[in-house]
Design a protein around this motif. Structure first.
Motif, PDB file in Angstrom:
ATOM      1  N   GLY A 249       0.794  -1.227   0.000  1.00  0.00           N
ATOM      2  CA  GLY A 249       0.000   0.000   0.000  1.00  0.00           C
ATOM      3  C   GLY A 249       0.817   1.263   0.000  1.00  0.00           C
ATOM      4  N   GLY A 250       2.111   1.167   0.040  1.00  0.00           N
ATOM      5  CA  GLY A 250       2.981   2.331   0.106  1.00  0.00           C
ATOM      6  C   GLY A 250       3.658   2.599  -1.228  1.00  0.00           C
ATOM      7  N   PRO A 251       4.667   3.468  -1.198  1.00  0.00           N
ATOM      8  CA  PRO A 251       5.107   4.248  -0.029  1.00  0.00           C
ATOM      9  C   PRO A 251       4.177   5.431   0.246  1.00  0.00           C
ATOM     10  CG  PRO A 251       6.441   4.787  -1.938  1.00  0.00           C
ATOM     11  CD  PRO A 251       5.527   3.674  -2.363  1.00  0.00           C
ATOM     12  N   ALA A 252       4.043   5.763   1.526  1.00  0.00           N
ATOM     13  CA  ALA A 252       3.195   6.886   1.960  1.00  0.00           C
ATOM     14  C   ALA A 252       1.766   6.735   1.452  1.00  0.00           C
ATOM     15  CB  ALA A 252       3.789   8.215   1.495  1.00  0.00           C
ATOM     16  N   ASP A 253       1.237   5.504   1.502  1.00  0.00           N
ATOM     17  CA  ASP A 253      -0.144   5.203   1.100  1.00  0.00           C
ATOM     18  C   ASP A 253      -0.423   5.528  -0.362  1.00  0.00           C
ATOM     19  OD1 ASP A 253      -0.815   4.291   3.627  1.00  0.00           O
ATOM     20  OD2 ASP A 253      -1.476   6.264   4.320  1.00  0.00           O
ATOM     21  N   SER A 254       0.621   5.589  -1.194  1.00  0.00           N
ATOM     22  CA  SER A 254       0.418   5.964  -2.597  1.00  0.00           C
ATOM     23  C   SER A 254      -0.241   4.870  -3.418  1.00  0.00           C
ATOM     24  CB  SER A 254       1.767   6.335  -3.232  1.00  0.00           C
ATOM     25  OG  SER A 254       2.675   5.245  -3.147  1.00  0.00           O
ATOM     26  N   SER A 255      -0.280   3.635  -2.921  1.00  0.00           N
ATOM     27  CA  SER A 255      -0.975   2.555  -3.627  1.00  0.00           C
ATOM     28  C   SER A 255      -1.993   1.866  -2.722  1.00  0.00           C
ATOM     29  CB  SER A 255       0.036   1.532  -4.161  1.00  0.00           C
ATOM     30  OG  SER A 255       0.800   0.979  -3.102  1.00  0.00           O
ATOM     31  N   THR A 256      -2.432   2.570  -1.684  1.00  0.00           N
ATOM     32  CA  THR A 256      -3.430   2.018  -0.768  1.00  0.00           C
ATOM     33  C   THR A 256      -4.811   2.040  -1.406  1.00  0.00           C
ATOM     34  OG1 THR A 256      -2.219   2.654   1.230  1.00  0.00           O
ATOM     35  CG2 THR A 256      -4.578   2.337   1.452  1.00  0.00           C
ATOM     36  N   THR A 257      -5.481   0.916  -1.398  1.00  0.00           N
ATOM     37  CA  THR A 257      -6.871   0.820  -1.837  1.00  0.00           C
ATOM     38  C   THR A 257      -7.731   0.420  -0.645  1.00  0.00           C
ATOM     39  OG1 THR A 257      -6.634  -1.511  -2.452  1.00  0.00           O
ATOM     40  CG2 THR A 257      -6.143   0.133  -4.152  1.00  0.00           C
ATOM     41  N   PHE A 258      -9.026   0.338  -0.850  1.00  0.00           N
ATOM     42  CA  PHE A 258      -9.906  -0.052   0.251  1.00  0.00           C
ATOM     43  C   PHE A 258      -9.566  -1.440   0.772  1.00  0.00           C
ATOM     44  CE2 PHE A 258     -13.808   2.876  -0.567  1.00  0.00           C
ATOM     45  CZ  PHE A 258     -13.090   3.929  -0.011  1.00  0.00           C
ATOM     46  N   ALA A 259      -9.157  -2.340  -0.118  1.00  0.00           N
ATOM     47  CA  ALA A 259      -8.847  -3.706   0.302  1.00  0.00           C
ATOM     48  C   ALA A 259      -7.639  -3.734   1.232  1.00  0.00           C
ATOM     49  CB  ALA A 259      -8.604  -4.588  -0.919  1.00  0.00           C
ATOM     50  N   THR A 260      -6.564  -3.036   0.852  1.00  0.00           N
ATOM     51  CA  THR A 260      -5.374  -3.027   1.701  1.00  0.00           C
ATOM     52  C   THR A 260      -5.596  -2.187   2.952  1.00  0.00           C
ATOM     53  OG1 THR A 260      -4.458  -1.145   0.462  1.00  0.00           O
ATOM     54  CG2 THR A 260      -3.844  -3.359  -0.266  1.00  0.00           C
ATOM     55  N   TRP A 261      -6.366  -1.130   2.839  1.00  0.00           N
ATOM     56  CA  TRP A 261      -6.651  -0.289   4.008  1.00  0.00           C
ATOM     57  C   TRP A 261      -7.455  -1.064   5.048  1.00  0.00           C
ATOM     58  CZ3 TRP A 261     -10.562   4.270   4.404  1.00  0.00           C
ATOM     59  CH2 TRP A 261     -10.309   5.003   5.576  1.00  0.00           C
ATOM     60  N   SER A 262      -8.431  -1.827   4.598  1.00  0.00           N
ATOM     61  CA  SER A 262      -9.225  -2.646   5.514  1.00  0.00           C
ATOM     62  C   SER A 262      -8.338  -3.632   6.268  1.00  0.00           C
ATOM     63  CB  SER A 262     -10.311  -3.397   4.735  1.00  0.00           C
ATOM     64  OG  SER A 262     -11.047  -4.246   5.581  1.00  0.00           O
ATOM     65  N   TYR A 263      -7.389  -4.235   5.568  1.00  0.00           N
ATOM     66  CA  TYR A 263      -6.472  -5.166   6.222  1.00  0.00           C
ATOM     67  C   TYR A 263      -5.560  -4.445   7.211  1.00  0.00           C
ATOM     68  CZ  TYR A 263      -2.751  -8.583   6.871  1.00  0.00           C
ATOM     69  OH  TYR A 263      -1.829  -9.430   7.423  1.00  0.00           O
ATOM     70  N   GLN A 264      -5.055  -3.273   6.816  1.00  0.00           N
ATOM     71  CA  GLN A 264      -4.185  -2.521   7.706  1.00  0.00           C
ATOM     72  C   GLN A 264      -4.903  -2.132   8.992  1.00  0.00           C
ATOM     73  OE1 GLN A 264      -3.061   0.626   5.013  1.00  0.00           O
ATOM     74  NE2 GLN A 264      -1.018  -0.237   4.684  1.00  0.00           N
TER      75      GLN A 264
END
Length: 305
Positions: A249-264
């Protein structure tokens, strides 16, 4: 010759009714255990304040929509929404376009077409962890084969996985590569159902290859295209493995999506936020359901037109 009338359900033999229930029971149990119950539990998680202690004890207090408000007010929400939309939209367009081009190409039935088509299925058959790890190695800034090829032609290297400007592009490229074979298989099967006589008639009318594609192939392939895009949309919305393995999902959340954010939120921290994580997951479920209902509505209109 007239067809025999079908007896109403109330007048059918009891053995037939029991047989029908016997066939329905496994499917019903499967849907209840693996779909309905997990969705219910996820909804319950999103409406309560769960901690590790309350999760074990089962005494989490009811908080209503507070977890959803927390998610909407989080500064990560807007970037994750944009990344999810870009990731899904770009992947769908390129997967469908490349898959359709390959399907039309292999529909020519030339020598070795079946062998080459089978080779194109390799990305789809590989485990996702293998595919993601391979792309991580290929796009490595220092030792990746992609940067080596760029240097060979006189171009500078690119920080594919460590640059905020390129990380989302990198996972999109990898996911397109993985999803093209599915589109190829489904669209190629749809092409097989189009009668060859239609192409012959179009050729007699003077239509060239491009005109035959737009006048015959594309319109008749529309129902198959619709289900291909819908399935691709549902799958792409929930893509997690590729992004997490390649960039987390990084760096600095630059590739964060809802799927990875939910897991994080739920599992990526020492103090997991189960409620907000479940809320993000439910937003994905709601989006998939909305597109599913849109598809059903469009199909119903086409059937009654």
């Amino acid at each position: 010759m007239t067809k025999p009338r079908e007896l109403p359900a109330s007048r059918r033999p009891r053995s037939t009714q029991w047989a029908a229930w016997a066939f329905l029971t496994p499917v019903t149990l499967y849907l209840a255990l693996f779909y309905a119950y997990p969705l219910y539990r996820n909804l319950d998680l999103s409406l309560r304040h769960y901690t590790v202690r309350s999760f074990v004890r089962g005494d989490a207090p009811f908080t209503g929509l507070d977890n959803y408000r927390t998610v909407l007010d989080d500064p990560t929400f807007a970037p994750a929404l944009v990344h999810t939309a870009l990731f899904t939209g770009v992947c769908l367009v390129f997967q469908y376009a490349i898959g359709l081009a390959l399907a039309v190409f292999f529909n020519q039935h030339f020598r070795l077409s079946a062998t080459l088509r089978a080779l194109f299925l390799v990305p789809w058959l590989l485990p996702l962890i293998v595919s993601a790890s391979t792309w991580s190695w290929m796009l490595n800034s220092d030792s990746g084969i992609v940067n080596a090829a760029l240097k060979a032609v006189g171009l500078g290297s690119v920080n594919w996985l460590t640059s905020p400007s390129w990380s989302l592009v990198s996972v999109i490229i990898a996911n397109i590569w993985i999803g093209v074979p599915f589109n190829l298989v489904v669209l190629h099967s749809g092409l097989q159902s189009i009668p060859a006589s239609l192409y012959e008639a179009a050729s007699l009318d003077g239509a060239n290859a491009w005109q035959r594609f737009w006048s015959v192939t594309f319109p008749l392939l529309r129902p198959v295209s619709a289900i291909t895009l819908l399935l691709g949309l549902v799958y792409t919305l929930k893509v997690f493995d590729i992004i997490w393995i390649m960039t987390k999902g990084g760096p600095a959340d630059s590739s964060t999506t809802f799927a990875t954010w939910s897991y994080q939120l739920g599992f990526g921290n020492l103090l997991p936020a189960f409620g907000p994580g479940a809320a993000v997951g439910n937003l994905l479920v709601a989006a998939a359901l909305v597109f599913g209902f849109v598809y059903l509505r469009v199909q119903r209109k086409q059937a009654t037109a």
